[in-house]
Enzyme design. Structure first.
Site, PDB file in Angstrom:
ATOM      1  N   PRO A 274       0.819  -1.211   0.000  1.00  9.26           N
ATOM      2  CA  PRO A 274       0.000   0.000   0.000  1.00  9.26           C
ATOM      3  C   PRO A 274       0.857   1.266   0.000  1.00  9.26           C
ATOM      4  O   PRO A 274       1.881   1.331   0.675  1.00  9.26           O
ATOM      5  CB  PRO A 274      -0.769  -0.120   1.324  1.00  9.26           C
ATOM      6  CG  PRO A 274       0.153  -0.875   2.221  1.00  9.26           C
ATOM      7  CD  PRO A 274       0.883  -1.850   1.335  1.00  9.26           C
ATOM      8  N   ARG A 316      -0.498  16.193  -9.862  1.00 11.12           N
ATOM      9  CA  ARG A 316      -1.682  15.354 -10.071  1.00 11.12           C
ATOM     10  C   ARG A 316      -2.830  16.055 -10.820  1.00 11.12           C
ATOM     11  O   ARG A 316      -3.393  15.460 -11.730  1.00 11.12           O
ATOM     12  CB  ARG A 316      -2.195  14.782  -8.736  1.00 11.12           C
ATOM     13  CG  ARG A 316      -1.143  13.945  -7.984  1.00 11.12           C
ATOM     14  CD  ARG A 316      -1.719  13.132  -6.844  1.00 11.12           C
ATOM     15  NE  ARG A 316      -2.484  12.013  -7.341  1.00 11.12           N
ATOM     16  CZ  ARG A 316      -3.790  11.960  -7.396  1.00 11.12           C
ATOM     17  NH1 ARG A 316      -4.513  12.961  -6.927  1.00 11.12           N
ATOM     18  NH2 ARG A 316      -4.395  10.919  -7.900  1.00 11.12           N
ATOM     19  N   CYS A 348       4.121  28.747 -16.724  1.00  6.39           N
ATOM     20  CA  CYS A 348       3.659  29.217 -18.027  1.00  6.39           C
ATOM     21  C   CYS A 348       3.037  28.091 -18.844  1.00  6.39           C
ATOM     22  O   CYS A 348       3.564  27.696 -19.894  1.00  6.39           O
ATOM     23  CB  CYS A 348       4.823  29.855 -18.771  1.00  6.39           C
ATOM     24  SG  CYS A 348       5.509  31.173 -17.795  1.00  6.39           S
ATOM     25  N   GLU A 349       1.971  27.530 -18.336  1.00  7.87           N
ATOM     26  CA  GLU A 349       1.218  26.505 -19.048  1.00  7.87           C
ATOM     27  C   GLU A 349      -0.225  26.591 -18.588  1.00  7.87           C
ATOM     28  O   GLU A 349      -0.488  26.713 -17.382  1.00  7.87           O
ATOM     29  CB  GLU A 349       1.724  25.095 -18.702  1.00  7.87           C
ATOM     30  CG  GLU A 349       3.159  24.866 -19.075  1.00  7.87           C
ATOM     31  CD  GLU A 349       3.459  23.414 -19.402  1.00  7.87           C
ATOM     32  OE1 GLU A 349       2.537  22.671 -19.786  1.00  7.87           O
ATOM     33  OE2 GLU A 349       4.638  23.052 -19.281  1.00  7.87           O
TER      34      GLU A 349
HETATM   35  N1  LLP Z   1       2.996  -1.597  -6.028  1.00  9.88           N
HETATM   36  C1  LLP Z   1       3.284  -1.320  -7.303  1.00  9.88           C
HETATM   37  C2  LLP Z   1       3.984  -2.330  -8.096  1.00  9.88           C
HETATM   38  C3  LLP Z   1       2.926  -0.091  -7.863  1.00  9.88           C
HETATM   39  O1  LLP Z   1       3.200   0.175  -9.135  1.00  9.88           O
HETATM   40  C4  LLP Z   1       2.238   0.869  -7.069  1.00  9.88           C
HETATM   41  C5  LLP Z   1       1.863   2.171  -7.607  1.00  9.88           C
HETATM   42  C6  LLP Z   1       1.977   0.537  -5.720  1.00  9.88           C
HETATM   43  C7  LLP Z   1       2.360  -0.707  -5.234  1.00  9.88           C
HETATM   44  C8  LLP Z   1       1.293   1.483  -4.775  1.00  9.88           C
HETATM   45  O2  LLP Z   1       0.006   1.771  -5.179  1.00  9.88           O
HETATM   46  P1  LLP Z   1      -0.970   2.603  -4.230  1.00  9.88           P
HETATM   47  O3  LLP Z   1      -1.282   1.756  -3.022  1.00  9.88           O
HETATM   48  O4  LLP Z   1      -0.298   3.865  -3.857  1.00  9.88           O
HETATM   49  O5  LLP Z   1      -2.168   2.844  -5.076  1.00  9.88           O
HETATM   50  N2  LLP Z   1       1.124   8.931  -9.442  1.00  9.88           N
HETATM   51  C9  LLP Z   1      -0.184   8.316  -9.433  1.00  9.88           C
HETATM   52  C10 LLP Z   1      -0.155   6.937  -8.816  1.00  9.88           C
HETATM   53  C11 LLP Z   1       0.829   5.996  -9.460  1.00  9.88           C
HETATM   54  C12 LLP Z   1       0.845   4.637  -8.849  1.00  9.88           C
HETATM   55  C13 LLP Z   1       1.946   3.827  -9.389  1.00  9.88           C
HETATM   56  N3  LLP Z   1       2.107   2.551  -8.808  1.00  9.88           N
HETATM   57  C14 LLP Z   1      -1.155   9.251  -8.756  1.00  9.88           C
HETATM   58  O6  LLP Z   1      -0.752  10.322  -8.302  1.00  9.88           O
HETATM   59  O7  LLP Z   1      -2.352   8.960  -8.688  1.00  9.88           O
END
Ligand code: LLP
Length: 423
Positions: A274, A316, A348-349
């Site tokens: 997580p 985001r 500037c976007e």
């Molecule tokens: N494990 C793997 C292999 C992953 O690729 C990710 C997230 C996680 C765990 C953790 O996932 P979570 O529990 O945080 O959902 N930048 C994006 C989110 C990218 C997630 C990438 N991988 C955003 O701001 O929504």
């Protein structure tokens, strides 16, 4: 549940007012609540306490060393995707045998670093990577512990950019082809098969896709057993969503109950990765209103609130059109006029916005705003675009706060650049 609340109309993080932090360190800054971080981890961890498990916090969500150390001290493991995250993880005190390493593009130097460190396992994402890890392990006289990340072709029903478990996504090896790779891996001299892994996406607000993926993985694991391959770890990745607006993601307890019900007949250690659900609502980005203006040339009059945080600090909204609630640090009087505004940064976007067409109480230059739910994928995705130094990060614990990352200076911005290389 988090610890950002109004007290007598002033926004507090735990027992510290946002205004007080801002007066001491200026804006913008990220502020995290220690109590919230700790609670989120403990609730998630406790939800799985009756099974053999290892919770590996996903470093990418928030990689600040102090944040990592908080989780290391709580006995957590770590999910990494780069040599840099491994470096941070070790520095923060994670034991190597609690670190799992995913990612489709691990470089040779990163593989070597992880092999030398002695991590718990590599989540291998392609046949070529498996060959490379086997070769490097041989070279370094190690045996590489691996899981193959299987792609179950399940729709996680989330934003397309953060959906990873569909066949068309770059991640993992299709579940139908993975058996062939396991049989291959079994024959490799320097590979030790220890697990199966799977991660279908991020910000999932329903349990069903997790369960659909898990059923496919379970079926696959029994196929492995038939082939005489026993696995020790079943890594189900991360992905549990949080409430940014009106989403109703599963509570960790319900998510855990659904998973445990599926796992009843399996004899292995469960790994979970997580990220967002642990840190997301434990952090906010504080920014100061610089200007307000009205552009009346178009079809409709547009009101802008121009703040000193921008898409380089929080990517985001620009990247995923993500919604983040925005609260004034000083709660406005009930009769304050509500206006529809775009909250924008100085970059500037046109894509540089924190909120669009948002109804908000009227604000004035100098007022502080809190952009909520920024503890995950906030600072960790920030850049210095437009030569904007990275902002400070602050941790509040009770009535104390400390800077856990200094605001970058202009000197920091140009560090490593060398004018003397010109002829
Ligand atoms: N494990 C793997 C292999 C992953 O690729 C990710 C997230 C996680 C765990 C953790 O996932 P979570 O529990 O945080 O959902 N930048 C994006 C989110 C990218 C997630 C990438 N991988 C955003 O701001 O929504």
């Amino acid at each position: 549940m988090h610890h950002f609340k109004y007290r007598q109309n002033t926004l507090f993080c735990e027992d510290v007012s946002i205004q007080d932090i801002s007066a001491k360190i200026g804006t913008p800054f990220y502020v995290y609540s220690y109590a919230t971080l700790k609670r989120h981890f403990q609730v998630f961890d406790a939800a799985f306490e009756d099974v053999s498990k290892l919770i590996c916090y996903s470093a990418k969500a928030n990689t600040n060393l102090t944040v990592l150390k908080i989780f290391a001290d709580l006995g957590c493991g770590l999910d990494i995707v780069s040599g840099g995250e491994l470096y941070r993880g070790l520095m923060a005190g994670f034991s190597p045998d609690r670190i799992v390493y995913s990612g489709v593009g691990k470089r040779v130097d990163e593989i070597d670093y992880a092999l030398e460190t002695g991590i718990l396992m590599f989540n291998v994402e392609s046949p070529v990577e498996l060959e490379l890890i086997n070769r490097r392990a041989g070279e370094l006289k190690k045996r590489a512990p691996v899981a193959i990340r299987v792609n179950p072709d399940v729709d996680p029903k989330t934003h397309a950019y953060i959906s990873t478990g569909l066949a068309k996504n770059k991640f993992g090896i299709p579940v139908d082809e993975a058996l062939h790779e396991y049989l291959h891996a079994k024959e490799m001299e320097n590979i030790k098969i220890v697990g199966v892994s799977c991660h279908i996406g991020s910000q999932l607000t329903q349990i069903d896709p997790f369960i659909e993926a898990l059923r496919k993985v379970k079926k696959f694991v029994s196929r492995l057993t038939q082939e005489g391959i026993q696995i020790q770890y079943l890594d189900l990745g991360g992905g549990v969503g949080i409430t940014y607006d009106d989403e109703q993601p599963p509570h960790p307890v319900d998510y855990a109950a659904a998973i445990k019900a599926e796992l009843k007949d399996m004899d292995c250690t469960l790994i979970l990765e997580p990220g967002r659900v642990i840190t997301g609502n434990a952090g906010v980005l504080i920014t100061e209103v610089q200007y307000t203006k009205v552009n009346s040339g178009g079809e409709k009059e547009k009101r802008f609130v121009i703040v000193d945080a921008a898409m380089n600090d929080l990517a985001r909204p620009a990247l995923y059109s993500a919604y983040h609630e925005i609260l004034p640090a000083q709660e406005p009087a009930e009769n304050t006029v509500q206006q529809e505004v775009d909250v924008v940064g100085p970059i500037c976007e046109t894509g540089d916005f924190m909120a669009r067409d948002r109804m908000m109480p009227e604000v004035q230059p100098g007022e502080l705003l809190a952009i909520m739910s920024c503890g995950a994928y906030g600072f960790s995705m920030s850049s210095t675009y437009n030569s904007r130094p990275k902002v400070a990060e602050v941790l509040v614990d009770g009535d104390q706060f400390r800077i856990i990352r200094q605001r970058e200076s202009y000197e920091d911005l140009v560090r490593g650049e060398d004018l003397s290389t010109l002829p």
